[in-house]
Design a protein around this motif. Sequence first.
Motif, mmCIF file in Angstrom:
data_model
loop_
_atom_site.group_PDB
_atom_site.id
_atom_site.type_symbol
_atom_site.label_atom_id
_atom_site.label_comp_id
_atom_site.label_asym_id
_atom_site.label_seq_id
_atom_site.Cartn_x
_atom_site.Cartn_y
_atom_site.Cartn_z
ATOM 1 N N GLY A 28 0.813 -1.216 0.000
ATOM 2 C CA GLY A 28 0.000 0.000 0.000
ATOM 3 C C GLY A 28 0.838 1.253 0.000
ATOM 4 N N GLY A 29 0.382 2.242 -0.734
ATOM 5 C CA GLY A 29 1.085 3.514 -0.831
ATOM 6 C C GLY A 29 0.884 4.401 0.394
ATOM 7 N N ASN A 65 -8.550 -6.891 6.137
ATOM 8 C CA ASN A 65 -9.264 -7.352 4.943
ATOM 9 C C ASN A 65 -9.316 -6.197 3.943
ATOM 10 O OD1 ASN A 65 -12.527 -8.520 4.001
ATOM 11 N ND2 ASN A 65 -10.589 -9.478 3.527
ATOM 12 N N LEU A 66 -8.119 -5.676 3.634
ATOM 13 C CA LEU A 66 -8.005 -4.410 2.914
ATOM 14 C C LEU A 66 -6.793 -4.433 1.995
ATOM 15 C CD1 LEU A 66 -9.109 -1.402 2.874
ATOM 16 C CD2 LEU A 66 -7.367 -0.918 4.591
ATOM 17 N N ILE A 67 -6.987 -3.927 0.763
ATOM 18 C CA ILE A 67 -5.868 -3.661 -0.137
ATOM 19 C C ILE A 67 -5.879 -2.172 -0.445
ATOM 20 C CG2 ILE A 67 -4.907 -4.034 -2.447
ATOM 21 C CD1 ILE A 67 -6.068 -6.859 -2.365
ATOM 22 N N ILE A 68 -4.772 -1.509 -0.183
ATOM 23 C CA ILE A 68 -4.620 -0.093 -0.497
ATOM 24 C C ILE A 68 -3.700 0.012 -1.706
ATOM 25 C CG2 ILE A 68 -3.780 2.149 0.307
ATOM 26 C CD1 ILE A 68 -4.450 1.190 3.175
ATOM 27 N N CYS A 220 -4.561 -10.772 2.959
ATOM 28 C CA CYS A 220 -5.742 -9.968 3.284
ATOM 29 C C CYS A 220 -6.919 -10.866 3.640
ATOM 30 C CB CYS A 220 -6.111 -9.046 2.121
ATOM 31 S SG CYS A 220 -6.338 -9.900 0.551
ATOM 32 N N GLY A 221 -6.633 -12.116 3.989
ATOM 33 C CA GLY A 221 -7.699 -13.044 4.316
ATOM 34 C C GLY A 221 -8.355 -13.582 3.053
ATOM 35 N N SER A 222 -9.571 -14.028 3.192
ATOM 36 C CA SER A 222 -10.305 -14.571 2.053
ATOM 37 C C SER A 222 -10.568 -13.451 1.052
ATOM 38 C CB SER A 222 -11.623 -15.182 2.534
ATOM 39 O OG SER A 222 -12.326 -15.763 1.467
ATOM 40 N N VAL A 223 -10.138 -13.645 -0.191
ATOM 41 C CA VAL A 223 -10.164 -12.570 -1.180
ATOM 42 C C VAL A 223 -11.541 -12.388 -1.802
ATOM 43 C CG1 VAL A 223 -9.217 -11.780 -3.386
ATOM 44 C CG2 VAL A 223 -7.726 -12.884 -1.704
ATOM 45 N N VAL A 293 -12.500 -8.708 -0.144
ATOM 46 C CA VAL A 293 -11.530 -7.743 0.367
ATOM 47 C C VAL A 293 -11.908 -6.347 -0.128
ATOM 48 C CG1 VAL A 293 -9.961 -8.101 -1.604
ATOM 49 C CG2 VAL A 293 -9.070 -7.198 0.548
ATOM 50 N N ARG A 294 -11.745 -5.366 0.732
ATOM 51 C CA ARG A 294 -12.027 -3.974 0.368
ATOM 52 C C ARG A 294 -10.799 -3.396 -0.324
ATOM 53 N NH1 ARG A 294 -12.604 0.840 4.685
ATOM 54 N NH2 ARG A 294 -13.473 2.474 3.343
ATOM 55 N N ILE A 295 -10.997 -2.727 -1.483
ATOM 56 C CA ILE A 295 -9.898 -2.169 -2.259
ATOM 57 C C ILE A 295 -10.087 -0.656 -2.359
ATOM 58 C CG2 ILE A 295 -8.730 -2.185 -4.494
ATOM 59 C CD1 ILE A 295 -9.935 -5.056 -4.866
ATOM 60 N N ILE A 296 -9.120 0.100 -1.844
ATOM 61 C CA ILE A 296 -9.253 1.562 -1.810
ATOM 62 C C ILE A 296 -7.936 2.207 -2.258
ATOM 63 C CG2 ILE A 296 -10.995 1.528 0.003
ATOM 64 C CD1 ILE A 296 -8.837 2.264 2.023
ATOM 65 N N GLY A 297 -7.956 3.523 -2.409
ATOM 66 C CA GLY A 297 -6.752 4.252 -2.763
ATOM 67 C C GLY A 297 -6.638 4.483 -4.245
ATOM 68 N N LYS A 298 -5.545 5.114 -4.658
ATOM 69 C CA LYS A 298 -5.352 5.488 -6.067
ATOM 70 C C LYS A 298 -4.167 4.737 -6.659
ATOM 71 C CE LYS A 298 -2.490 9.506 -4.919
ATOM 72 N NZ LYS A 298 -2.313 10.969 -5.041
#
Length: 301
Positions: A28-29, A65-68, A220-223, A293-298
Motif C-alpha cells: 500500500g502507498g 481485509n483491505l488492499i490499499i 488480506c484473508g479470504s479474497v 476484500v475492500r480495495i481503496i486508494g489510487k
Amino acid sequence: MRLMDLKDKDINIQENVPLSKFTFTKTGGPAEYLAFPKNIEELKELVKVTKDNNLPLTVIGNASNLIIRDGGIDGLVVILTEMKTITADPESKTVTAMAGARIIDTSEVACQAGLSGLEFAAGIPGSVGGAVFMNAGAYGGETEYVIKSVDVLTRDDEFKTYTHDEMEFDYRHSIVQDTGDIVLSATFGLVEDDSLAIKDRMEYFNGLRRAKQPLEYPSCGSVFKRPTGHYVGPMIIKAGLQGKSIGGAQVSMKHAGFIVNVGNATATNYLDLIHLIQKTIKEKFDVELHTEVRIIGKEKD
C-alpha cells in the motif's frame, strides 16, 4: 482551523506515511495525512476539520481485509486502533467494544464473562468496526447474529445509534457501507454459558484456522465472496491457478482462496492476480467472482 493545528491538541497526526506499515498484506502507498485518535472527541475534531477544509477522509480499522493501492490515499486517513475499550455486562448479557478493538480480544472478554456467541470471531484478525462494516463471519457465525446496536458518527458530525434491524445486514454488507457513517462502538447481545466450554469452542475454531489457512504469510484473508452454488478455492485449483504468482503475490498453496505476500509484493501485484483469477474463472466456469476484500486508494503514477 487547519488539520495540522490539531497537533497542538495532542492528536497524533503524521504526514506522508506508508500504509504498508499497517496493512496485513504489507502493501500500500502513502497516506497524505494519517491520524490515530485516542477517543471519540478527537475523532469528532478530525471529522469536523476535514469537513471544514473540504479534505477527503478515509477511516480504517485493523487493515486486515483491505488492499490499499500503491498510489496511496489523498487527504486524511484515520486508523481507529487506539479506540479499543471493551466492557462486559454479564447482567444484561452484553459486551460493548469500541470500533478499534480487535474482534479477537472482544471474543476473549466475552468468554471470560461467561457469554457465548462470539466464538466464531476468535481468530478473525479485524477490528470491531471492520467486523460490523463487513458483517464479518466464519465457521457458521456472522456479526449480524450477535449485534444488538451500533453507535456511529455521521459524516455530518452527528451521533446516531442503529438498532440491529436498522443495520440492514447482508452477506459481507451493512448499511454503513452505503451511508459512510463511522462506527464508534458495537454492543453484542450474547447468551450465558460456561467459560471453559466457550474457550473449547474458540480453540477448536482456531485449530481449524491454523490447519487450513496460510497464517505464516501476510495476506488480506479470504479474497473473494462465495458465489451461490460454488466454492472459490476448488474452482481456482481446477483452473490450475493454485501457486500462480505475479511479483511477490501468490495464490496460496495451503488455501487457494487466499493470496499471500511471499516476498516484497506490491498492491498492484495483488490486484493483477485478482483480475487474472476473475478472468480465468469466468472463462472456464462462467462464474463471476466478486472481491470480499475492500480495495481503496489510487493507482501509482
